[in-house]
Design a protein around this motif. Structure first.
Motif, PDB file in Angstrom:
ATOM      1  N   SER A  16      34.588  42.800  40.352  1.00  0.00           N
ATOM      2  CA  SER A  16      34.599  44.200  40.791  1.00  0.00           C
ATOM      3  C   SER A  16      34.217  45.173  39.302  1.00  0.00           C
ATOM      4  CB  SER A  16      36.159  44.068  41.467  1.00  0.00           C
ATOM      5  OG  SER A  16      36.661  45.358  41.698  1.00  0.00           O
ATOM      6  N   ARG A  18      36.514  47.459  39.324  1.00  0.00           N
ATOM      7  CA  ARG A  18      37.997  48.287  39.018  1.00  0.00           C
ATOM      8  C   ARG A  18      38.621  47.090  37.758  1.00  0.00           C
ATOM      9  NH1 ARG A  18      39.617  47.428  45.171  1.00  0.00           N
ATOM     10  NH2 ARG A  18      39.136  45.266  44.802  1.00  0.00           N
ATOM     11  N   LEU A 119      43.322  43.441  42.645  1.00  0.00           N
ATOM     12  CA  LEU A 119      42.354  41.948  41.423  1.00  0.00           C
ATOM     13  C   LEU A 119      42.869  40.716  41.721  1.00  0.00           C
ATOM     14  CD1 LEU A 119      40.898  44.374  39.476  1.00  0.00           C
ATOM     15  CD2 LEU A 119      39.946  44.057  42.033  1.00  0.00           C
ATOM     16  N   PRO A 139      38.214  40.718  43.943  1.00  0.00           N
ATOM     17  CA  PRO A 139      39.412  40.911  44.740  1.00  0.00           C
ATOM     18  C   PRO A 139      39.636  40.050  45.142  1.00  0.00           C
ATOM     19  CG  PRO A 139      36.983  41.982  45.074  1.00  0.00           C
ATOM     20  CD  PRO A 139      36.654  40.989  44.275  1.00  0.00           C
ATOM     21  N   GLU A 142      38.385  37.479  48.078  1.00  0.00           N
ATOM     22  CA  GLU A 142      37.069  36.833  47.693  1.00  0.00           C
ATOM     23  C   GLU A 142      38.208  35.851  46.277  1.00  0.00           C
ATOM     24  OE1 GLU A 142      33.314  38.024  44.591  1.00  0.00           O
ATOM     25  OE2 GLU A 142      34.242  39.420  45.191  1.00  0.00           O
TER      26      GLU A 142
END
Length: 161
Positions: A16, A18, A119, A139, A142
């Protein structure tokens, strides 16, 4: 001559974006402490180098932010038939192949900042002591799905050994 690990042959799943936010926040906190200490030394003790140290810290903060964004883009992983391949690095590219049958532990870590961004970090441990492989910035959903899939694959591969 090509190998099966060359990057152009594998479709990479990325972490990600992020993750870059989390890394930048962590780096910024560190460099702000260095800047505050340097300015404090300059103000309290008339240490003339304090402003130079603070200026250098600002430069490192800016460069660190730029490199962090690029480093996060370089992370990737791929589930293949017999192994998991993890890629990281820009200048020094590192490709690690972890056979499913060798995985002993698949662990999810979530620190406070990473957790606040939704996350997780997935860590794989094999029989070799120095072989811990990490995929940061996944994430949460995931990471949990990937952990479950890897545990399933590891169990079936070990049963076949």
């Amino acid at each position: 001559m090509t190998t099966h690990l060359e990057t152009h042959e594998i479709e990479w799943r990325r972490v990600s974006p992020r993750l870059a936010v989390a890394e930048i926040i962590s780096g910024t906190i560190f460099w702000l402490i260095v800047i505050a200490a340097a300015i404090g030394m300059w103000a309290l003790t008339d240490w003339s180098w304090g402003l130079w140290v603070a200026g250098a810290a600002v430069v490192f903060l800016i460069l660190g932010t730029i490199f962090t964004i690029r480093q996060v883009r370089a992370y990737g992983y791929q589930l293949r038939e017999d192994d998991l391949v993890v890629r990281r690095g820009i200048m020094f590219l590192r490709l690690v192949s972890v056979p499913y049958g060798r995985m002993q532990l698949v662990d999810i870590n979530r620190g406070p900042l990473i957790r606040a961004l939704g996350l997780s970090e997935l860590k794989f441990v094999t029989a070799a002591a120095s072989s811990a492989v990490v995929i940061p910035g996944l994430p949460e959903a995931e990471a949990e799905q990937l952990r479950d899939r890897l545990v399933e694959l590891a169990e079936t591969r070990r049963a076949g050994l």
